[in-house]
Write a protein that holds these residues in place. Structure first.
Motif, PDB file in Angstrom:
ATOM      1  N   CYS A  25      -0.230   3.299   3.732  1.00  0.00           N
ATOM      2  CA  CYS A  25       0.122   2.772   5.053  1.00  0.00           C
ATOM      3  C   CYS A  25       1.200   1.701   4.874  1.00  0.00           C
ATOM      4  CB  CYS A  25      -1.113   2.212   5.779  1.00  0.00           C
ATOM      5  SG  CYS A  25      -1.705   0.642   5.118  1.00  0.00           S
TER       6      CYS A  25
ATOM      7  N   CYS B  71      -6.153   0.198   5.236  1.00  0.00           N
ATOM      8  CA  CYS B  71      -6.580   1.598   5.326  1.00  0.00           C
ATOM      9  C   CYS B  71      -7.580   1.987   4.238  1.00  0.00           C
ATOM     10  CB  CYS B  71      -5.370   2.540   5.288  1.00  0.00           C
ATOM     11  SG  CYS B  71      -4.624   2.689   3.651  1.00  0.00           S
TER      12      CYS B  71
ATOM     13  N   CYS C  19       0.857  -1.183   0.000  1.00  0.00           N
ATOM     14  CA  CYS C  19       0.000   0.000   0.000  1.00  0.00           C
ATOM     15  C   CYS C  19       0.896   1.237   0.000  1.00  0.00           C
ATOM     16  CB  CYS C  19      -0.878  -0.009   1.246  1.00  0.00           C
ATOM     17  SG  CYS C  19      -1.821   1.515   1.458  1.00  0.00           S
TER      18      CYS C  19
ATOM     19  N   ASN D 288      -7.079   2.542   1.092  1.00  0.00           N
ATOM     20  CA  ASN D 288      -6.461   3.247  -0.031  1.00  0.00           C
ATOM     21  C   ASN D 288      -6.533   2.376  -1.290  1.00  0.00           C
ATOM     22  OD1 ASN D 288      -4.711   4.671  -1.740  1.00  0.00           O
ATOM     23  ND2 ASN D 288      -2.872   3.868  -0.730  1.00  0.00           N
TER      24      ASN D 288
ATOM     25  N   CYS E 191      -6.660  -1.273  -0.212  1.00  0.00           N
ATOM     26  CA  CYS E 191      -5.823  -1.755   0.877  1.00  0.00           C
ATOM     27  C   CYS E 191      -6.694  -2.301   2.008  1.00  0.00           C
ATOM     28  CB  CYS E 191      -4.950  -0.615   1.406  1.00  0.00           C
ATOM     29  SG  CYS E 191      -4.081  -1.042   2.924  1.00  0.00           S
TER      30      CYS E 191
ATOM     31  N   TRP F   4       0.837  -1.579   4.866  1.00  0.00           N
ATOM     32  CA  TRP F   4       0.314  -2.897   4.501  1.00  0.00           C
ATOM     33  C   TRP F   4       1.153  -3.518   3.373  1.00  0.00           C
ATOM     34  CZ3 TRP F   4      -1.567  -5.010  -0.072  1.00  0.00           C
ATOM     35  CH2 TRP F   4      -2.147  -6.290   0.036  1.00  0.00           C
TER      36      TRP F   4
HETATM   37 ZN   LIG Z   1      -3.014   0.957   3.296  1.00  0.00          ZN
END
Ligand SMILES: [Zn+2]
Ligand SMILES: [Zn+2]
Length: 702
Positions: free
Chosen positions: A399, A439, A396, A441, A436, A401
């Motif tokens: 964040c 988060c 991601c 995204n 994601c 991830w």
């Molecule tokens: Zn993320």
């Protein structure tokens, strides 16, 4: 009269039943006979392990059961075969029953005595006789002239006893030496048998074809049989029986073939002896190469290990005079066995310093330029990257991830072709999430690259280039993903051979064995991972892989002059590359052996790993450390070093925690004796939560 027979049946690795079980029989069956015996509630295949006892066993188990049937259509397994199994079981720390039964074809275990008898009733091959023209005066194969190096190697082969290490450059004509060695053996002794082992038979169909072509006409279609895991069970049984009955002259096989029953074995060839696939990675973790050397000594068969980049163990044995080294440093000219007249040059090695390129450059302009020139001339190139899939990680951008596997301590690989995330360790596969998972995204992006992304990237970069006829460039990919379907590999190889591909992108699969005559450029785009690995064998493997890859270029003498091996690296001054540039394996080996000797690593020391799998890392390590503490005072304890338990590099796979402990000794004998004594302690140290444990003797990766 009743006879008491010691019979081996398939038993689990660490079961309390380590040796043969006792059964009753009204007939005195010879050792090595195959029988069906009751075992628990089932009836299973067994091997009579020793001659019957004169009297009842000392410790008569409750009630000794009778043998259910004798597979009398199959001759007893030879004493040498039983000794090989015995040695393998004790050396690799496994139960005798496990090793013996695993060494037999699977279908033999499943067929009843009646079913097997029906199968055997089919007409057997006639006993071998020297066919006309197969003797030393035989004609066809001798039409191919040997190079001076090949002739010298064969003369020493004939005169000395070995074991031999055939150190021959790629394209030096090692296969022709194998063929001639087998040929001269059969000319002397028409009933003799040869075992020829290769790392992966599916990747080297040419080798099989050459043996059939050479020996089929005079020795019959059944003279050459194969033994490998790609065959169906009925095919394997048929081949095994042909070898066991002595009808087959030549057995071509992968590592499992080292256990083939060959009553007239006189010659063993191990091609590409350095290849890691000779080491079994589960169950009894045997090295088929090492067992081949043992078996040769046991049965008086000559052993020939061949490689362009021998394992450092074998190289050292050659340096110390334990193996007779046969050197063939030059490539032979034209196709087949070569005419020896024009030594084809080895490809020039070109290093591109990637530290001078803008960050994240995948293909340097120099390499792209060289690729473009090949395409314009109608030549082929091969790009090699040891990582399949599109990208090793998906991450991601907002964040932290990453596409971790929920079951393993590893990332799932992004495969763009079907938009999946796949774990290459446990197989867990999911569709790529639209956003994601952490988060939300939507901007999640691939990090790094595998062959799939490399292929896509290269297609973009070469979009402006045209083939000689004006058509666009054709890029193809070959790896475990594109060759999964049956026949796909053969189809793709045919396309390359037909010239339908300009640039082939692939994993190490493409560096093995294929005879790509039109390829004049081979490139390794990211060769650096092995330079600073924690695995002390990584440089050895990398060097051999790069030499093999280089060997793919310029197989055709007419094109060899212009063939090149390109390596993109951020460390062009590394000694590994300096040796590679000169195609100087001996220099590389000498440097590596010096380092190994200073560090006390194999082949100057002997190692074993004990691996433990458990629900938690604490249990796995606790088991190993407890067994280590309990080892005090055992035989040869003072001559081995036990290291503390550590998590394995990939610590968790499929929700199982994995740990290992290294055991080391300067003496192979001391290590063997200690492991034998320690086995009972390990068995007794089992605790709750421990799933399994196993010993890996002479491990290839630590
Ligand atoms: Zn993320
Ligand atoms: Zn996984």
């Amino acid at each position: 009269m009743t006879h008491w027979l010691p019979v081996l049946v398939q038993t689990p690795a660490h079961s309390a039943v380590a040796g043969p079980l006792t059964y009753r029989s009204e007939f005195p069956l010879a050792a090595g006979s195959l029988v069906r015996v009751p075992f628990g509630t089932r009836e299973v295949l067994g091997v009579v392990w020793e001659a019957p006892d004169a009297g009842p066993p000392q410790r008569l188990e409750l009630e000794t059961r009778p043998v259910a049937a004798v597979l009398d259509g199959v001759a007893p397994l030879s004493p040498a075969w039983r000794q090989l199994v015995d040695f393998a079981a004790s050396y690799y720390q496994r139960s005798l029953g496990e090793v013996a039964l695993a060494a037999l074809p699977p279908q033999l275990r499943d067929l009843s005595a009646a079913q097997l008898a029906r199968r055997l009733r089919r007409p057997a091959a006639p006993p071998p006789e020297a066919p006309a023209g197969a003797g030393p005066a035989g004609n066809a194969p001798d039409a191919i002239a040997l190079s001076a190096e090949q002739a010298r190697a064969l003369a020493r082969w004939d005169a000395e006893s070995g074991p031999f290490l055939l150190f021959g450059a790629t394209g030096s004509g090692k296969t022709e030496v194998y063929l001639r060695a087998v040929q001269s053996l059969l000319a002397r002794d028409p009933a003799a048998q040869a075992l020829v082992m290769v790392p992966e038979i599916n990747l080297t169909p040419q080798l099989e074809a050459r043996f059939v072509e050479r020996f089929g006409p005079s020795w019959g279609a059944g003279a050459v049989v194969s033994l490998h895991s790609g065959m169906t069970n009925p095919q394997r049984l048929k081949a095994w029986l042909a070898a066991h009955s002595g009808a087959a002259r030549i057995v071509l096989g992968t590592r499992m073939a080292v256990f083939a029953s060959l009553p007239r074995l006189r010659l063993i060839v191990v091609d590409e002896e350095h290849d890691p696939s000779y080491k079994q990675q589960e169950g009894a973790r045997y090295s088929a190469r090492d067992l081949a050397v043992y078996r040769g000594r046991l049965e008086g068969a000559k052993v020939l290990l061949g490689s362009a980049t021998p394992s450092l163990e074998s190289w050292q044995a050659g340096e110390k005079g334990r193996y007779t080294r046969l050197d063939m440093p030059s490539r032979v000219g034209a196709s087949g066995g070569g005419n020896g007249s024009a030594d084809a040059a080895l490809p020039a090695v070109r290093l591109v310093d990637m530290s001078l390129q803008p960050p994240r450059t995948v293909f340097s302009p120099q390499l792209l330029d060289a690729l473009g020139r090949r395409i314009a001339r109608g030549e082929q190139s091969l790009i090699f990257l040891n990582r399949r899939g599109y990208a090793p990680v998906l991450a991601c951008t907002a964040c932290d991830w990453k596409s971790e596997c929920p079951n393993c301590s590893a990332f799932r690989v992004f495969h763009k072709i079907d938009r999946t995330l796949r774990c290459h360790h446990c197989g867990f596969t999911e569709r790529v999430p639209r956003a994601c998972p952490s988060c939300g995204n939507v901007d999640i992006a691939p990090v790094g690259r595998g062959t799939e992304r490399l292929e896509e990237h290269l297609e973009e970069l070469l979009a402006v280039v045209r083939r000689p006829g004006g058509e666009p460039v054709r890029v193809a990919r070959m790896d475990a993903d594109t060759t999964r379907l049956k026949g796909a590999l053969q189809e793709q190889l045919a396309r390359v051979h037909a010239g339908d591909v300009d640039v082939l992108v692939g994993t190490q699969m493409v560096t093995k064995g294929h005879d790509f005559r039109r390829i004049t450029l081979v490139a390794a785009v990211n060769a650096d991972s092995a330079l600073f690995s924690s695995d002390f064998r990584a440089p050895e493997r990398m060097f051999s892989l790069l030499m093999q890859a280089a060997g793919r270029a310029g197989r055709d003498a007419a094109r060899a002059q212009a063939s090149e091996m390109w390596i993109q690296t951020a460390h062009p001054a590394h000694p590994l590359f300096a040796a590679l540039k000169k195609h100087d394996y001996p220099a590389f080996a000498a440097q590596q052996l010096r380092e190994r000797e200073q560090a006390g690593l194999p082949p100057f020391a002997y190692q074993a790993l004990v691996r433990a799998d458990a629900r938690t890392q604490e249990v796995a390590q606790g088991f190993l450390n407890a067994a280590s503490a309990a080892a005090q005072g055992l035989a040869f304890f003072d001559r081995v070093t036990l290291y503390p338990a550590v998590p394995m590099t990939i610590q968790r796979v499929a929700n199982v925690e994995r740990a290992q402990m290294l055991v080391e000794s300067a003496s192979r004998m001391a290590l063997q004796r200690f492991l034998a004594a320690w086995h009972g302690v390990l068995q007794a140290s089992r605790e709750k939560g421990l799933i399994r444990w196993a010993v890996d003797v002479d491990p290839l990766a630590i």
